[in-house]
Scaffold this active site. Structure first.
Site: not given
Length: 598
Positions: A443-444
């Site tokens: 998620e980044g």
């Protein structure tokens, strides 16, 4: 064997004594009937579900993992996962905070997030199956057509179907502007989508009858880069007009990743071979639509590490009280035993308190962020909604990166408490370390979160939102600045608040001259910001604890909270001085390294 006891007492403290969420909900017509007793009853039952249904499956699920039938492309989840999921659906848990228009219970986000913390403590790999569904639900709820909402949201709300987010590809990682998956328009308004996606959590499994994939792809005339990405909903089985399942769609699992952790969750390589999908939102605006899901996932990932921090701490504490080894440096403590319990040793207490402080500070931040989302979604005053959304945007990268960094630190420290026993599978600690590591990546990555915080959320608006958070700190300092018993908490917080303005301005000036300065300073900057936020909540928690003690409350919980606050400010908060020095050292020592890295 590991243990887990839902931290309901601390959850109630944060929600009802610090944040006073029930009072907040009185101003929101949608939640006006949600009171303290309702919240407590739901979380008590949620804690039982986590501890009794999913927690016993955690170690076995890790050992067994998922298996792929390469002939049928079907994935079998570990033993007991499917039965647990059915109990989850039967209990109505998927619908807690979903829209009543689609079968949801309409409860506050705070309640759902607290429940998910317990689920993640109990079994992160299992929790990812329903967890990702919430993100898919949010994206379709915000950007789907009325037909898409009618078709998918009731089944996602009930848990009858699950959802995924299909973003990255083998060659592009985080840089989604490079993705190649293609979407060809069809005469009936649908699209045929072809390409490959990797690292798709819960991409294929046997828990439900249908999986709703949200897929990023390019239209034939799309501009290059991130401005040419569209979002599509692509179900595993096509859905008929009456809601029944039709033929198998052209999206399937081509392989399972062999991973360091979260073995019980199917991390899939997904192949799209002319899969039929429908457009979500506007053409070439897919990344903006997907960000609804990505931001929900980023908050969720922070809560994954919060859950692991809590369960690792509980196990390390129990072990430290029971394990005897050596004598205390200050003299024998357990005279009836051949050695003292290791909890008498200062450094064992340091490790335990580090995990405890990060868990309880993280819980306060996570619940506050959830409360902000409730304001954003449900408050009748547009100004309040707008300000809440702005603060959520600021805090999201901190929740994701700071909580997951701290989770890695805490699970490692808790493993260390066990010594050699922590390194072997029997006690379950090595799994918590392995599982926590992915949370800093997906998620980044946490570097991406740091760049987002410093580059976009801080420098992007000249620190305006950060100043608004600073006003919260200023208000607390004004309230307690003359209270001698609060000085050990207020003084360092006020000092960092003052330093933060100068620190941020200095980095902004350097970045104006050389953009690489942002990349060199971002990671330490985020940790400083994380401690600023944690410091604020620890001071508030100490404030409540002191007031209770001064009022004559003899519950040892408050003394324990005060002691943890003292530990945090004495031992963890001072990290900020080192971090600011790192950030101020500039980018030259990083980039002038060609010879070293030759």
């Amino acid at each position: 064997m590991p243990i887990y006891n839902p931290p309901l007492r601390d959850m109630r403290f944060v929600m009802h004594e610090v944040l006073k969420v029930a009072d907040e909900y009185q101003a929101m017509p949608r939640h006006a009937e949600v009171d303290v007793d309702t919240i407590n009853a739901i979380l008590e039952e949620g804690g039982k579900f986590a501890a009794e249904v999913t927690f016993p499956l955690n170690q076995g699920g890790d050992a067994q993992g998922c298996t792929l039938d390469k002939t049928t492309h079907e994935v079998a989840t570990p033993q007991g996962f499917k039965e647990a999921y059915h109990k989850y659906v039967e209990g109505g848990w998927p619908s807690l905070s979903c829209d009543p228009d689609f079968g949801g219970q309409g409860l506050p986000i705070v309640v759902n997030q607290a429940f998910y913390e317990m689920l993640n403590s109990a079994n992160q790999a299992w929790t990812m199956y329903p967890g990702l569904t919430h993100g898919a639900y949010e994206a379709l709820h915000a950007h789907g057509t009325e037909a898409q909402k009618r078709m998918y949201l009731p089944k996602l709300t009930s848990g009858e179907w699950t959802g995924t987010m299909c973003l990255t590809e083998p060659h592009c990682g985080t840089d989604l502007g490079l993705l190649r998956t293609k979407a060809e328009p069809q005469a009936d308004g649908s699209y045929r989508i072809t390409g490959q996606k990797i690292f798709i959590s819960a991409g294929e499994h046997d828990l439900v009858s249908n999986i709703v994939h949200l897929v990023l792809a390019r239209l034939p005339d799309a501009p290059a880069g991130s401005k040419g990405i569209s979002l599509f909903v692509v179900p595993k089985f096509r859905v008929n007009e009456d809601g029944s399942l039709g033929e198998r769609n052209g999206i399937y699992c081509g392989g399972l990743e062999h991973k360091m952790g979260i073995h019980g969750n199917a991390t899939c390589q997904m192949v799209l071979d002319g899969a039929v999908g429908t457009l979500v939102g506007q053409p070439n605006k897919g990344l903006a639509a997907m960000f609804v899901m990505m931001n929900a996932a980023r908050l969720g990932v922070g809560i994954q590490s919060l859950g692991l921090t809590e369960v690792a701490y509980q196990n390390a504490l129990a072990y430290a009280k029971d394990r005897i080894q050596m004598r205390s440096l200050s003299g024998t403590k357990a005279k009836d035993k051949p050695a003292d319990p290791i909890i008498v040793h200062p450094d064992v207490r340091r490790m335990l308190m580090t995990a405890k402080a990060y868990a309880e500070g993280g819980r306060a931040l996570a619940m506050y962020s959830a409360l902000l989302i409730d304001r954003e979604l449900s408050h009748p005053d547009e100004k309040v909604r707008k300000e809440a959304a702005e603060m959520v945007a600021l805090l999201t990268p901190i929740v994701k990166a700071f909580l997951t960094d701290n989770g890695w630190i805490a699970t490692s420290e808790c493993l260390q408490v066990f010594g050699g026993h922590g390194f072997i599978r029997e006690w379950g600690m090595e799994q918590y370390v392995r599982d926590s590591r992915i949370n800093m990546i997906y998620e980044g990555t946490n570097t991406i979160q740091s760049l987002d915080l410093l580059g976009r959320k801080i420098l992007g608006n000249q620190g305006a939102t950060l100043k608004k958070f600073g006003k919260l700190i200023g208000k607390l300092v004004e309230e307690e600045g003359v209270n001698e018993k609060m000085a050990e908490f207020i003084n360092p917080l006020a000092m960092l608040g003052e330093q933060m303005t100068k620190f941020t301005t200095e980095l902004g000036f350097r970045a104006f001259q050389n953009a690489d300065e942002v990349g060199g300073a971002a990671v330490p900057y985020l940790r400083v910001a994380g401690h600023l936020v944690f410091g604020y909540f620890w001071a508030r928690m100490a404030q409540v604890a002191l007031r209770e003690i001064q009022a004559g409350n003899t519950d040892p919980f408050y003394q324990g909270k005060l002691q943890t606050a003292r530990f945090y400010f004495a031992r963890l908060f001072p990290e900020t001085a080192m971090l600011m020095r790192q950030a101020r050292s500039g980018v030259k020592a990083l980039m002038d390294t060609d010879a070293a890295l030759a």
